[in-house]
Design a protein around this motif. Structure first.
Motif, mmCIF file in Angstrom:
data_model
loop_
_atom_site.group_PDB
_atom_site.id
_atom_site.type_symbol
_atom_site.label_atom_id
_atom_site.label_comp_id
_atom_site.label_asym_id
_atom_site.label_seq_id
_atom_site.Cartn_x
_atom_site.Cartn_y
_atom_site.Cartn_z
ATOM 1 N N MET A 247 -19.541 -0.323 26.690
ATOM 2 C CA MET A 247 -19.859 0.157 25.350
ATOM 3 C C MET A 247 -20.091 -1.002 24.413
ATOM 4 S SD MET A 247 -17.125 2.017 22.952
ATOM 5 C CE MET A 247 -17.001 1.570 21.250
ATOM 6 N N PRO B 78 -12.664 -3.458 19.580
ATOM 7 C CA PRO B 78 -13.759 -3.402 18.613
ATOM 8 C C PRO B 78 -13.560 -4.328 17.427
ATOM 9 C CG PRO B 78 -12.537 -1.347 18.628
ATOM 10 C CD PRO B 78 -12.026 -2.149 19.760
ATOM 11 N N GLU C 295 -14.521 -7.760 18.314
ATOM 12 C CA GLU C 295 -15.972 -7.916 18.330
ATOM 13 C C GLU C 295 -16.515 -8.041 16.916
ATOM 14 O OE1 GLU C 295 -18.140 -4.995 20.561
ATOM 15 O OE2 GLU C 295 -20.004 -5.587 19.587
ATOM 16 N N TYR C 296 -15.985 -7.222 16.027
ATOM 17 C CA TYR C 296 -16.458 -7.290 14.647
ATOM 18 C C TYR C 296 -16.200 -8.659 14.057
ATOM 19 C CZ TYR C 296 -16.937 -6.253 9.730
ATOM 20 O OH TYR C 296 -17.317 -6.288 8.420
ATOM 21 N N ARG D 84 -18.578 -11.198 15.333
ATOM 22 C CA ARG D 84 -19.891 -11.085 14.706
ATOM 23 C C ARG D 84 -19.869 -11.644 13.293
ATOM 24 N NH1 ARG D 84 -23.589 -7.771 17.154
ATOM 25 N NH2 ARG D 84 -22.819 -6.710 19.017
ATOM 26 N N ARG E 76 -28.341 -22.457 8.560
ATOM 27 C CA ARG E 76 -29.515 -22.421 7.684
ATOM 28 C C ARG E 76 -29.383 -23.440 6.564
ATOM 29 N NH1 ARG E 76 -33.041 -21.025 10.761
ATOM 30 N NH2 ARG E 76 -33.189 -18.867 11.411
ATOM 31 N N ILE F 19 -16.859 6.547 17.783
ATOM 32 C CA ILE F 19 -17.436 5.233 18.058
ATOM 33 C C ILE F 19 -18.399 5.297 19.234
ATOM 34 C CG2 ILE F 19 -16.886 2.823 18.436
ATOM 35 C CD1 ILE F 19 -15.501 3.818 16.007
ATOM 36 N N GLN F 20 -17.917 5.977 20.262
ATOM 37 C CA GLN F 20 -18.714 6.038 21.484
ATOM 38 C C GLN F 20 -20.088 6.655 21.220
ATOM 39 O OE1 GLN F 20 -17.338 5.108 24.769
ATOM 40 N NE2 GLN F 20 -19.571 5.031 25.003
ATOM 41 N N ARG G 275 -22.375 4.486 19.239
ATOM 42 C CA ARG G 275 -22.978 3.452 20.088
ATOM 43 C C ARG G 275 -24.194 3.961 20.848
ATOM 44 N NH1 ARG G 275 -22.456 -1.996 20.219
ATOM 45 N NH2 ARG G 275 -21.066 -2.188 18.463
ATOM 46 N N LYS H 247 -26.503 -6.729 12.122
ATOM 47 C CA LYS H 247 -25.268 -6.634 11.344
ATOM 48 C C LYS H 247 -24.542 -5.340 11.663
ATOM 49 C CE LYS H 247 -26.459 -9.377 7.337
ATOM 50 N NZ LYS H 247 -26.979 -9.298 5.981
ATOM 51 N N GLU I 248 -24.689 -3.516 14.205
ATOM 52 C CA GLU I 248 -24.236 -3.409 15.582
ATOM 53 C C GLU I 248 -22.757 -3.738 15.700
ATOM 54 O OE1 GLU I 248 -26.316 -6.051 18.057
ATOM 55 O OE2 GLU I 248 -25.973 -4.899 19.881
ATOM 56 N N GLY I 249 -22.329 -4.640 14.844
ATOM 57 C CA GLY I 249 -20.936 -5.081 14.931
ATOM 58 C C GLY I 249 -19.947 -4.095 14.352
ATOM 59 N N LEU J 13 -17.648 -1.311 14.226
ATOM 60 C CA LEU J 13 -17.057 -0.560 15.319
ATOM 61 C C LEU J 13 -15.898 0.327 14.907
ATOM 62 C CD1 LEU J 13 -17.225 -3.330 17.994
ATOM 63 C CD2 LEU J 13 -18.456 -1.192 18.035
ATOM 64 N N HIS K 202 -14.238 -1.176 9.266
ATOM 65 C CA HIS K 202 -15.306 -2.172 9.137
ATOM 66 C C HIS K 202 -16.346 -1.741 8.123
ATOM 67 C CE1 HIS K 202 -14.365 -3.541 13.508
ATOM 68 N NE2 HIS K 202 -13.537 -4.048 12.622
ATOM 69 N N GLU L 271 -15.264 -2.710 4.851
ATOM 70 C CA GLU L 271 -15.145 -4.139 4.642
ATOM 71 C C GLU L 271 -16.493 -4.822 4.492
ATOM 72 O OE1 GLU L 271 -12.832 -7.600 7.053
ATOM 73 O OE2 GLU L 271 -12.315 -5.498 7.372
ATOM 74 N N MET L 272 -17.429 -4.329 5.281
ATOM 75 C CA MET L 272 -18.695 -5.037 5.377
ATOM 76 C C MET L 272 -19.551 -4.752 4.153
ATOM 77 S SD MET L 272 -21.108 -4.840 8.597
ATOM 78 C CE MET L 272 -22.808 -5.216 8.498
ATOM 79 N N GLU L 273 -19.986 -5.833 3.532
ATOM 80 C CA GLU L 273 -20.683 -5.645 2.258
ATOM 81 C C GLU L 273 -21.998 -4.889 2.440
ATOM 82 O OE1 GLU L 273 -23.082 -9.633 2.764
ATOM 83 O OE2 GLU L 273 -20.919 -9.538 2.632
ATOM 84 N N SER M 259 -24.143 -10.906 -1.670
ATOM 85 C CA SER M 259 -23.840 -11.839 -0.601
ATOM 86 C C SER M 259 -24.020 -13.255 -1.154
ATOM 87 C CB SER M 259 -24.777 -11.577 0.574
ATOM 88 O OG SER M 259 -24.391 -12.370 1.666
ATOM 89 N N SER N 211 -28.491 -14.107 0.213
ATOM 90 C CA SER N 211 -28.522 -13.536 1.561
ATOM 91 C C SER N 211 -28.658 -12.031 1.538
ATOM 92 C CB SER N 211 -27.242 -13.898 2.314
ATOM 93 O OG SER N 211 -27.244 -15.251 2.631
ATOM 94 N N MET O 249 -32.940 -13.487 4.467
ATOM 95 C CA MET O 249 -32.290 -14.417 3.550
ATOM 96 C C MET O 249 -33.301 -15.296 2.808
ATOM 97 S SD MET O 249 -29.788 -17.166 5.217
ATOM 98 C CE MET O 249 -29.185 -18.635 4.421
ATOM 99 N N GLU P 140 -36.395 -16.644 5.246
ATOM 100 C CA GLU P 140 -36.076 -17.129 6.580
ATOM 101 C C GLU P 140 -37.173 -16.822 7.602
ATOM 102 O OE1 GLU P 140 -32.376 -15.410 7.551
ATOM 103 O OE2 GLU P 140 -32.020 -16.717 9.253
#
Lengths: 535, 674
Positions: free
Chosen positions: A1, A31, A34-35, A38, A49, B111-112, B115, B135, B137-138, B140, B144, B147-149, B508, B527, B551, B569
């Motif tokens: 997965m 998971p 993995e996060y 990444r 960059r 999650i499964q 995916r 981005k 893809e991560g 999970l 997250h 958290e992820m902006e 970002s 970014s 970016m 970029e």
């Protein structure tokens, strides 16, 4: 997965001493790991960059970790030039380890200090002058042949923009280059003896921006050679042009070699080069031979069959008895220039038969024509020189001299031999000159003098150190006697010679063969220690 | 159809959704009703169809994750099999739906399934949104998402899709007919359709059509409606020069011409005179160039009258001799146009061992600074280097620099001045307009001010919390701006330790920044793929420019203050009009990161330097004129004309700088292995 399976977590846990990690915990952690990975990679890419690179380094990962307040991973520095590599463990498909070599302390300590890296510096050049890129080595080479841009046109039309349609010009030459080309060709054709031409050759050999002209030059050379075989100065100028082009380090001449080679070989083995007697075509052939040799040396690794094809052509010319003697001369010189090995393998085996053919041409009784006889002697000289070079080269490889001071003697001998052979080579042209003069003078005065010239008396003053046909003929017979004596001596000291020949029987045989064929004139090519043995 | 079931379903639905009040009310009503139903059960007649729908709805809300996959798959195949004319419009809907399907599934803990959905459909969007997918893809776990902006902003805001009336109808029809409630819900929640009557838009300009609003469409629109005074500064040196030029009596000229025309004529004449003295060779060519330039300029002269604005900052005074030299430069400026391309002097760094992070060239090109990953900043004096060429190694040993204190023992051997002080890789360096100061920003989150005259560090500005990616002096000096990983840009003045303004708003890292010519604004590239324009005085964001796909690495402001260029970029360069906030034309040509951009001094050319080892020159005047003429033609892409591509010898171009006389300086590192 996902990229990080829960087994990885379990393995990692075990490796740090947690044996009873519950599967649920592992499943939940995977998971997240993995996060985080990444996330670190994303930051690392940012760092990459900002370092204006396209290659991610371990330093980028370290700085990404620092950004996230994580201690960087030590020991993976990639700065040393030899990046760490992961290797697959034997027998496992997906188990990897870091290839970490054992280094012996002693080796490290005793190793010489590595070279200090060069300090960084800035150099300055013109990328463009008023929008035009100057052709200097600092700039990228200009594309010589630009393919017509077919794909772009419809796209631009669609936009309704003012389309600047490029004509399908394959090759754009700047005005300066055109002028340069015109000037050079004019010099080659009309004023090849001027000082200006010499300077032009120097410029051809050094200027960096000439690459676009190379196809034009090759065409020009091919054309002129095919049309101007009777124009000796032109041919010589052309060959010098070829030589200069070959010298230029900024020119890639390989793609044009196939066009260039026929003209060059023509200048080497053509039947007639120039139409006047004064034309010193021998010199042209000699020069062309060096050109050919240098081409072979430089490009034989690119064109594998270049040398074989060339030698085949030359050998063919050499072995065909119907060809003119001048062609034979060219072929011999060409082969000789390709190196002693070529001579030994291709010329020497045919020497005996060839000399048998040549001998009647050289003898006064058999060949009445002064010119022909002279030519034959010329060829004889070339053969001698070629064979001598090859035997010299062969003997040079003979390292084992019984006497200890041999090596010192060797060096001095080497020089002597060099000067000897140089002398000999130098001797040829004067002889030639005399011959030429001899031919010339009568021509200019009156043709009946030709007969008188044949008198040994007329050539008597030139006989000192030179080889007038008669002299040589006389010495030839003397040599025969001497050789008989020598052979007797050789028979007397078979043990000694056997010892010397044990090392290299072939070269001994070769030596003997050459001696049989050429007599004493081969001696200057033989280093004196061997000579001593031989005698 | 059991009534009990329905009630149960409704109850669970209400509970699930947390509608407590409704639940209570429902329960009350139920209890009130129950006696009644007991009495006459025949009374309550439940429409079986409704019940069925309610039940199916509830079962869907049981979070059947297969619904998403199935629904999306159906929508996708429908969109792909739709009419060609409307296909591309309908396909645009797929990406937002896809992304939100994925995030919904994640949020609900499937999650499964998330995916599998992601992997089975990601190829569709790989081309357009590769980076975003990477981005996502991560992601999970639900946490997250929080958290992820990027995910956060996606959830918060709506996609904006321009679509024609008929396509919209088609889509709605499909969604209703197939009863794909999940898809309908997603589309309602996250996509904002801008339905336009008439024909569908052409395929080509979808860049602007699907836009993703960081802070919501309305907010951006609101921001972009703010007024911008993009005009040039009053009483600038250029203006003074023009006035001086206008005072010169010029009887030969026809007086009917506009003032600008005259001014330009006068500007040109001293230039020609000076040129003749300098190099007779060029003069002939120049005349041709100016002749052609003149023709085009007469046309543009009506456009080029830039309004004048008052400076909002107190500006530093310029010393008289410096002012004099600038005026001299302006008089000697070469007029560049599409017919007269600039000369480019290229500074190549060699033996950097992959350590050079940035290069900067002073206004007059005499000084070159390089920031290295070993925390050092090195400055080369090109004037001195020029004298040394030929026998460099022996020469370097002889000359000694006054900066011994900094250089240490072996100072005399170096051809450069070494500035040490940072404790992390130096990411940016900038020269003050007159070349007497250098600012450098570093990974150690500080900015340092160096004096090139004293060869020493003067100030260390601390304020950022994370690596400072970029620092830029304002066009007048004294003030400078910095941008950092901490998602802020800050304005500083040289005499204060603390920043004067903090610009926060990017989602970002702020990767690059540039001052507007009149010093009242700064632009920042981030970014998060947007460029923002900030008012220096108020610290407010006044423009958001959306359109880049990756970016943003470089920014440049046109000298007339009207336009801005940004490079990203992927190698795309975009030209923006500040006043409208719109993209004029994407400049496609580079194949790798655009590290640097520069406008020529009169704004007619744009130079871009890239990691693909080329310098490209673009025609600005042609494109802006084109915009004017073809403004009413919607759907046509305006591309700037690429004038020239100048390849370097495996040297990525790090920095470009036009001198005041319009000589272009470029710097890059010779990298053999790329």
């Amino acid at each position: 997965m996902s990229i990080v399976p829960k087994e990885t977590i379990e393995v990692t846990a075990q490796s740090i001493g947690i044996n009873n990690l519950s599967p649920d915990a592992a499943l939940a952690l995977a998971p997240d790991v993995e996060y985080r990975l990444r996330e670190i990679m994303q930051e690392a890419i940012k760092c990459m960059r900002h370092s204006k690179r396209n290659l991610l380094t371990t330093e980028d990962v370290d700085s990404a970790l620092r950004l996230r307040n994580v201690e960087p991973i030590y020991g993976f520095a990639s700065g040393s030039g030899d990046p760490l590599r992961f290797r697959r463990a034997l027998g496992h498909r997906d188990l990897f380890y870091v290839d970490d070599k054992d280094v012996d302390f002693k080796d490290v300590i005793e190793a010489p200090l590595p070279k200090a890296p060069l300090d960084c510096s800035v150099v300055c050049h013109w990328l463009a002058i008023e929008g035009v890129q100057p052709a200097i080595p600092e700039n990228a080479p200009v594309e010589v042949i630009r393919a017509p841009s077919e794909t772009k046109l419809p796209e631009q039309k669609e936009d309704g923009l003012p389309v600047d349609i490029r004509l399908p010009v394959k090759h754009v030459l700047s005005r300066e280059l055109q002028l340069y080309f015109d000037k050079i060709t004019e010099l080659v054709v009309s004023r090849s003896d001027s000082v200006l031409f010499k300077e032009a050759l120097a410029s051809l050999a050094t200027d960096s921006g000439l690459h676009p002209l190379v196809p034009y030059f090759t065409c020009f050379i091919a054309d002129e050679v095919s049309h101007g075989l009777s124009n000796f100065p032109l041919l010589f100028a052309l060959m010098r042009l070829v030589w200069s082009l070959l010298q230029n380090p900024h020119i890639h001449i390989e793609p044009y070699l196939h066009q260039l080679m026929p003209s060059v070989v023509t200048c080497l083995v053509a039947k007639r080069l120039g139409n006047r007697l004064a034309d010193n075509h021998w010199e042209l052939r000699d020069f062309t031979a060096t050109v050919v040799a240098s081409i072979c040396k430089r490009f034989s690794h690119v064109y594998n069959n270049l040398q074989t094809r060339l030698t085949k052509t030359l050998l063919h010319a050499f072995l065909d008895p119907k060809r003119a003697i001048t062609q034979h001369y060219g072929a011999i010189q060409g082969l000789a220039a390709l190196g002693p090995n070529v001579v030994r393998l291709l010329v020497v085996p045919n020497l005996e038969t060839y000399l048998r053919l040549l001998e009647p041409e050289m003898l006064l009784e058999k060949q009445k024509n002064e010119m022909k006889r002279h030519e034959a002697w010329r060829v004889y000289g070339a053969l001698l020189s070629a064979a001598g070079q090859s035997i010299y080269d062969r003997l040079k490889m003979f390292p084992s001299m019984p006497s200890p001071p041999a090596s010192t003697v060797w060096k001095t001998n080497f020089r002597i031999i060099h000067s000897c052979s140089a002398n000999l080579l130098e001797e040829q042209p004067p002889a030639e000159k005399i011959g030429n003069d001899g031919a010339l003078v009568p021509l200019s005065n009156n043709s009946s003098d030709m007969e008188t010239d044949k008198d040994p008396a007329a050539l008597g003053d030139s006989s000192a150190g030179r080889s007038s046909p008669k002299d040589i003929r006389e010495s030839h017979s003397e040599r025969r006697q001497k050789r008989d004596q020598l052979e007797k001596r050789i028979l007397r000291t078979p043990a000694l010679l056997n010892q010397a020949w044990k090392d290299d029987l072939d070269s001994g045989r070769l030596l003997l063969l050459l001696f049989e064929l050429f007599g004493e004139s081969i001696f200057p090519f033989i280093p004196s220690p061997e000579m001593a043995f031989f005698l | 159809m059991d009534e009990e079931d329905i009630e149960k379903a409704v109850m669970t639905y209400l509970k699930k959704k947390g509608f407590k009040q409704t639940e209570l009310a429902f329960q009350e009503e139920q209890q009130r009703q129950h006696p009644k139903t007991a009495l006459n059960s025949t009374n309550s007649h439940v429409d079986p169809e409704i019940a069925c729908q309610i039940l199916s709805f509830s079962s869907e809300l049981e979070n059947n994750p297969a619904q998403y996959h199935e629904g999306y798959g159906k929508l996708r195949s429908w969109a792909y099999s739709s009419l060609d004319l409307y296909k591309h419009e309908l396909l645009r809907v797929l990406y937002p739906v896809f992304v939100h399907c994925f995030m919904d599934l994640i949020a609900k803990g499937h999650i499964q399934e998330a995916r599998t959905l992601f992997n089975s459909f990601r190829e569709d969007h790989e081309m357009m949104h590769a980076r975003d997918l990477q981005k996502l893809e991560g992601v999970l776990s639900p946490s997250h998402l929080e958290e992820m902006e990027f995910a956060h902003s996606l959830r918060q805001s709506k996609f904006n899709i321009k679509i024609c009336q008929y396509s919209y109808d088609l889509l709605l029809q499909y969604l209703h007919k197939t009863q794909s409630v999940v898809m309908l819900g997603l589309i309602n929640e996250h996509i904002n359709f801008q339905v336009s009557p008439g024909q569908p838009t052409s395929i080509s300009d979808d860049a602007e059509v699907v836009t993703f609003m960081g802070s919501g469409q309305d907010a951006t629109n609101l921001i972009n409606q703010k007024e911008i005074h993009w005009g040039l500064l009053e009483d600038s040196l250029e203006e003074r020069l023009e006035k001086a030029g206008a005072l010169v009596p010029d009887s030969a000229k026809v007086d009917g011409e506009a003032r600008e025309g005259e001014v330009e004529e006068n500007k040109k004449r001293p230039y020609e005179g000076g040129k003749q003295g300098a190099s007779l060779k060029k003069s002939k060519k120049d005349k041709v160039a100016t002749a052609t330039g003149k023709a085009s300029r007469v046309e543009t002269s009506t456009v080029s009258v830039a309004p004048r604005v008052k400076p909002e900052l107190t500006l530093p005074s310029i010393p008289a001799e410096v002012e004099h030299s600038i005026l001299e430069d302006l008089r000697n400026r070469v007029q560049l146009s599409s017919a007269a391309l600039p000369s480019i002097s290229f500074y190549t760094f060699i033996n950097t061992h992959n350590g050079l992070n940035c290069a900067s060239i002073s206004q007059d090109g005499s000084l070159v600074a390089g920031g290295f990953s070993d925390s050092s900043l090195k400055v080369w004096d090109m004037a001195k280097l020029g004298q040394q060429t030929g026998y460099a190694t022996s020469q370097i040993v002889e000359d000694s620099y006054p900066s011994d204190s900094l250089l240490g023992a072996n100072s005399g051997r170096k051809s450069y001045t070494l500035f040490q002080g940072h404790s992390g890789p130096v990411y940016s360096a900038t020269f003050s307009p007159f070349g007497d100061y250098i600012l450098s920003s570093s990974s150690d989150s500080t900015i340092r001010l160096w004096s090139t005259n004293l060869n020493t560090n003067l100030v260390c500005y601390k304020g950022h919390n994370y690596p400072v990616w970029d620092v830029q002096f304002s066009p007048v000096g004294h003030y400078f701006a910095s941008s950092s990983h901490d998602r802020t840009a800050r304005i500083w003045s040289m005499d204060r330790m603390q920043p004067l303004r903090i610009m926060a708003g990017h989602l970002s890292d702020v990767d690059c920044l540039q001052w507007h010519v009149n010093c009242n604004y700064i632009a920042t590239g981030s970014s998060d793929k947007t460029v923002r324009l900030w008012d220096v005085q108020s610290g407010e964001c006044v423009r958001i420019f959306i359109g880049h796909r990756s970016m943003i690495l470089s920014l440049a402001m046109s000298p007339d203050g009207r336009y801005m260029a940004s490079g990203d970029e992927d190698g795309t360069v975009m030209m923006w009009e500040l006043a409208s906030g719109r993209c004029i034309s994407p400049l496609v040509g580079h194949t790798s990161c655009v590290w640097t951009l520069a406008f020529s001094c009169e704004g007619s050319l744009l130079a871009s330097g890239s990691a693909d080892c080329t310098v490209k020159l673009w025609d600005v005047t042609a494109s802006t004129k084109l915009l004017k003429t073809e403004d009413n033609k919607t759907g046509s892409i305006n591309r700037l004309r690429s004038l020239k591509t100048l390849p370097t010898k495996s040297t990525p171009v790090y920095s470009l700088q036009f001198s005041r006389r319009n000589l272009l300086f470029a710097a890059g590192v010779l990298s053999k292995n790329t």
